[in-house]
Scaffold this motif. Structure first.
Motif, PDB file in Angstrom:
ATOM      1  N   PRO A 142      45.098  45.172  33.931  1.00 25.43           N
ATOM      2  CA  PRO A 142      46.438  44.854  33.440  1.00 25.43           C
ATOM      3  C   PRO A 142      47.588  45.060  34.428  1.00 25.43           C
ATOM      4  N   ALA A 143      47.365  45.655  35.597  1.00 27.77           N
ATOM      5  CA  ALA A 143      48.479  45.849  36.549  1.00 27.77           C
ATOM      6  C   ALA A 143      49.085  44.491  36.875  1.00 27.77           C
ATOM      7  N   GLN A 144      50.405  44.457  37.023  1.00 26.78           N
ATOM      8  CA  GLN A 144      51.086  43.171  37.247  1.00 26.78           C
ATOM      9  C   GLN A 144      51.354  42.874  38.712  1.00 26.78           C
ATOM     10  N   ARG A 145      50.968  43.815  39.594  1.00 32.49           N
ATOM     11  CA  ARG A 145      51.190  43.575  41.022  1.00 32.49           C
ATOM     12  C   ARG A 145      50.133  44.353  41.812  1.00 32.49           C
ATOM     13  N   CYS A 164      49.058  54.139  40.330  1.00 30.77           N
ATOM     14  CA  CYS A 164      48.710  52.787  39.876  1.00 30.77           C
ATOM     15  C   CYS A 164      49.978  52.064  39.408  1.00 30.77           C
ATOM     16  N   PRO A 165      50.183  50.826  39.883  1.00 28.09           N
ATOM     17  CA  PRO A 165      51.401  50.103  39.491  1.00 28.09           C
ATOM     18  C   PRO A 165      51.410  49.681  38.027  1.00 28.09           C
ATOM     19  N   HIS A 166      50.291  49.892  37.323  1.00 28.39           N
ATOM     20  CA  HIS A 166      50.312  49.571  35.886  1.00 28.39           C
ATOM     21  C   HIS A 166      51.116  50.637  35.159  1.00 28.39           C
ATOM     22  N   LEU A 167      50.490  51.778  34.821  1.00 31.75           N
ATOM     23  CA  LEU A 167      51.236  52.803  34.073  1.00 31.75           C
ATOM     24  C   LEU A 167      51.187  54.175  34.732  1.00 31.75           C
ATOM     25  N   GLY A 168      50.861  54.212  36.021  1.00 34.21           N
ATOM     26  CA  GLY A 168      51.068  55.463  36.752  1.00 34.21           C
ATOM     27  C   GLY A 168      49.889  56.402  36.884  1.00 34.21           C
ATOM     28  N   CYS A 169      48.672  56.008  36.517  1.00 32.47           N
ATOM     29  CA  CYS A 169      47.513  56.885  36.753  1.00 32.47           C
ATOM     30  C   CYS A 169      47.181  56.893  38.245  1.00 32.47           C
ATOM     31  N   ARG A 170      46.263  57.770  38.614  1.00 25.56           N
ATOM     32  CA  ARG A 170      45.800  57.803  40.007  1.00 25.56           C
ATOM     33  C   ARG A 170      44.529  56.968  40.105  1.00 25.56           C
ATOM     34  N   TYR A 171      44.575  55.955  40.890  1.00 26.73           N
ATOM     35  CA  TYR A 171      43.359  55.153  41.111  1.00 26.73           C
ATOM     36  C   TYR A 171      42.563  55.785  42.246  1.00 26.73           C
ATOM     37  N   ALA A 172      41.352  55.316  42.480  1.00 28.87           N
ATOM     38  CA  ALA A 172      40.517  55.890  43.546  1.00 28.87           C
ATOM     39  C   ALA A 172      39.756  54.776  44.253  1.00 28.87           C
ATOM     40  N   TRP A 173      39.357  55.054  45.484  1.00 22.79           N
ATOM     41  CA  TRP A 173      38.550  54.109  46.247  1.00 22.79           C
ATOM     42  C   TRP A 173      37.093  54.274  45.837  1.00 22.79           C
ATOM     43  N   CYS A 215      42.220  54.497  34.152  1.00 21.96           N
ATOM     44  CA  CYS A 215      42.927  54.460  32.864  1.00 21.96           C
ATOM     45  C   CYS A 215      42.716  53.157  32.099  1.00 21.96           C
ATOM     46  N   HIS A 216      42.990  52.016  32.745  1.00 18.55           N
ATOM     47  CA  HIS A 216      42.856  50.744  32.008  1.00 18.55           C
ATOM     48  C   HIS A 216      42.103  49.704  32.816  1.00 18.55           C
ATOM     49  N   GLY A 217      41.457  50.149  33.897  1.00 21.42           N
ATOM     50  CA  GLY A 217      40.546  49.259  34.609  1.00 21.42           C
ATOM     51  C   GLY A 217      41.168  48.316  35.628  1.00 21.42           C
ATOM     52  N   SER A 218      42.392  48.564  36.079  1.00 18.65           N
ATOM     53  CA  SER A 218      42.927  47.699  37.134  1.00 18.65           C
ATOM     54  C   SER A 218      42.129  47.921  38.418  1.00 18.65           C
ATOM     55  N   GLN A 219      41.961  46.832  39.181  1.00 17.34           N
ATOM     56  CA  GLN A 219      41.203  46.921  40.430  1.00 17.34           C
ATOM     57  C   GLN A 219      41.972  46.235  41.550  1.00 17.34           C
ATOM     58  N   PHE A 220      41.776  46.758  42.768  1.00 12.95           N
ATOM     59  CA  PHE A 220      42.519  46.268  43.924  1.00 12.95           C
ATOM     60  C   PHE A 220      41.583  46.235  45.129  1.00 12.95           C
ATOM     61  N   THR A 221      41.833  45.295  46.041  1.00 13.57           N
ATOM     62  CA  THR A 221      41.040  45.265  47.277  1.00 13.57           C
ATOM     63  C   THR A 221      41.507  46.377  48.209  1.00 13.57           C
ATOM     64  N   SER A 222      40.845  46.484  49.350  1.00  8.32           N
ATOM     65  CA  SER A 222      41.193  47.546  50.306  1.00  8.32           C
ATOM     66  C   SER A 222      42.606  47.393  50.853  1.00  8.32           C
ATOM     67  N   VAL A 223      43.161  46.176  50.825  1.00  8.17           N
ATOM     68  CA  VAL A 223      44.552  46.012  51.275  1.00  8.17           C
ATOM     69  C   VAL A 223      45.510  45.906  50.084  1.00  8.17           C
ATOM     70  N   GLY A 224      45.009  46.280  48.918  1.00 10.44           N
ATOM     71  CA  GLY A 224      45.897  46.423  47.766  1.00 10.44           C
ATOM     72  C   GLY A 224      46.143  45.173  46.941  1.00 10.44           C
ATOM     73  N   GLU A 225      45.370  44.095  47.179  1.00 12.63           N
ATOM     74  CA  GLU A 225      45.563  42.908  46.323  1.00 12.63           C
ATOM     75  C   GLU A 225      45.054  43.219  44.925  1.00 12.63           C
ATOM     76  N   ASN A 262      33.451  48.685  47.142  1.00 10.02           N
ATOM     77  CA  ASN A 262      34.408  48.214  48.145  1.00 10.02           C
ATOM     78  C   ASN A 262      35.750  47.817  47.520  1.00 10.02           C
ATOM     79  N   LYS A 263      36.217  48.618  46.585  1.00 10.75           N
ATOM     80  CA  LYS A 263      37.525  48.329  45.986  1.00 10.75           C
ATOM     81  C   LYS A 263      38.130  49.600  45.392  1.00 10.75           C
ATOM     82  N   PHE A 264      39.445  49.517  45.140  1.00 12.92           N
ATOM     83  CA  PHE A 264      40.120  50.589  44.409  1.00 12.92           C
ATOM     84  C   PHE A 264      39.984  50.296  42.923  1.00 12.92           C
ATOM     85  N   ALA A 265      39.796  51.352  42.121  1.00  9.26           N
ATOM     86  CA  ALA A 265      39.724  51.143  40.671  1.00  9.26           C
ATOM     87  C   ALA A 265      40.505  52.244  39.974  1.00  9.26           C
ATOM     88  N   CYS A 266      41.200  51.857  38.915  1.00  4.67           N
ATOM     89  CA  CYS A 266      41.985  52.829  38.154  1.00  4.67           C
ATOM     90  C   CYS A 266      41.206  53.199  36.889  1.00  4.67           C
TER      91      CYS A 266
END
Ligand code: FES
Length: 210
Positions: free
Chosen positions: A172-175, A137-146, A157-167, A151-155
């Motif tokens: 809290p992730a900054q990218r 995870c680009p936030h603080l390094g945990c392993r996120y999962a699909w 540790c602190h709840g960052s979420q990303f689409t299937s293409v990583g948006e 239909n999204k990736f979720a971490c």
């Protein structure tokens, strides 16, 4: 005399105080020396431009078969990361990455920051028809999962979420997710494992192996 003897006895704590001071001074000095050594080592981990070519990890036939199963939903591909940092003997670590089928036009439309501006990557984002994402995870390094149902990736540790293409879509992730290079080397697919700086908005490369 009794007083002097008592003083001698009480002198011991004074000596101990002096010794404690010397131990502390030695520890502090050790800290300074340690810092002096640590700085060049850390600096040397920042790769030179040609380091990219020396840290490719091949996928086995089974791992390649896993990769080929990737469709419009990401899949997890395990492989052994070869690490070579110039200090330790070459070693392998079991790792996994996330892979999704994607084309360049889609990635350019959805992740324009990977192609231009300060976050631009120094290697192709789409390779052999796939995008490979680092599982860190680009936030603080945990392993996120699909999470297929959402239909999204979720971490976790602190709840960052990303689409299937990583948006980046929440948390809290900054990218967005960090792509990894993939190449075909004489019929063998190879991945480069890259460690990126955490908790910053750009994709800053720290090292090309574990
Ligand atoms: Fe993933 Fe913080 S490490 S959200």
């Amino acid at each position: 005399m009794g007083h002097a003897e008592a003083y001698d006895d009480e002198g011991t704590p004074a000596e101990q105080t002096r010794r404690t001071f010397m131990v502390q001074a030695t520890l502090a000095l050790g800290g300074v020396i340690g810092l002096g050594i640590a700085i060049p080592v850390v600096t040397s981990l920042i790769p030179s431009a040609d380091a990219l070519g020396s840290a490719w990890s091949p996928l086995t036939a089974d791992e390649l078969a896993q990769l080929k199963k990737a469709t419009d939903k990401p899949i997890k591909v395990s492989f052994a990361v070869k690490s070579q940092d110039g200090y330790l003997p070459a070693a392998s670590t079991d790792e996994f990455v996330w892979a999704i089928k994607a084309d360049e036009a889609e990635m350019k439309a959805k992740r324009p920051e990977l192609y231009e501006g300060e976050a631009k990557l120094p290697y192709p984002v789409v390779n052999l028809g796939f995008v490979i994402f680092s599982p860190i995870c680009p936030h603080l390094g945990c392993r996120y999962a699909w999470i297929d149902a959402q239909n999204k990736f979720a971490c976790p540790c602190h709840g960052s979420q990303f689409t299937s293409v990583g948006e980046h879509i929440a948390g809290p992730a900054q990218r967005g997710l960090d792509p990894l290079p993939l190449r075909d080397q004489s019929g063998t697919a190879e991945i480069t494992w890259i460690q990126y700086a955490q908790n910053v908005s750009n994709h800053i490369v720290l090292s090309y192996s574990t």
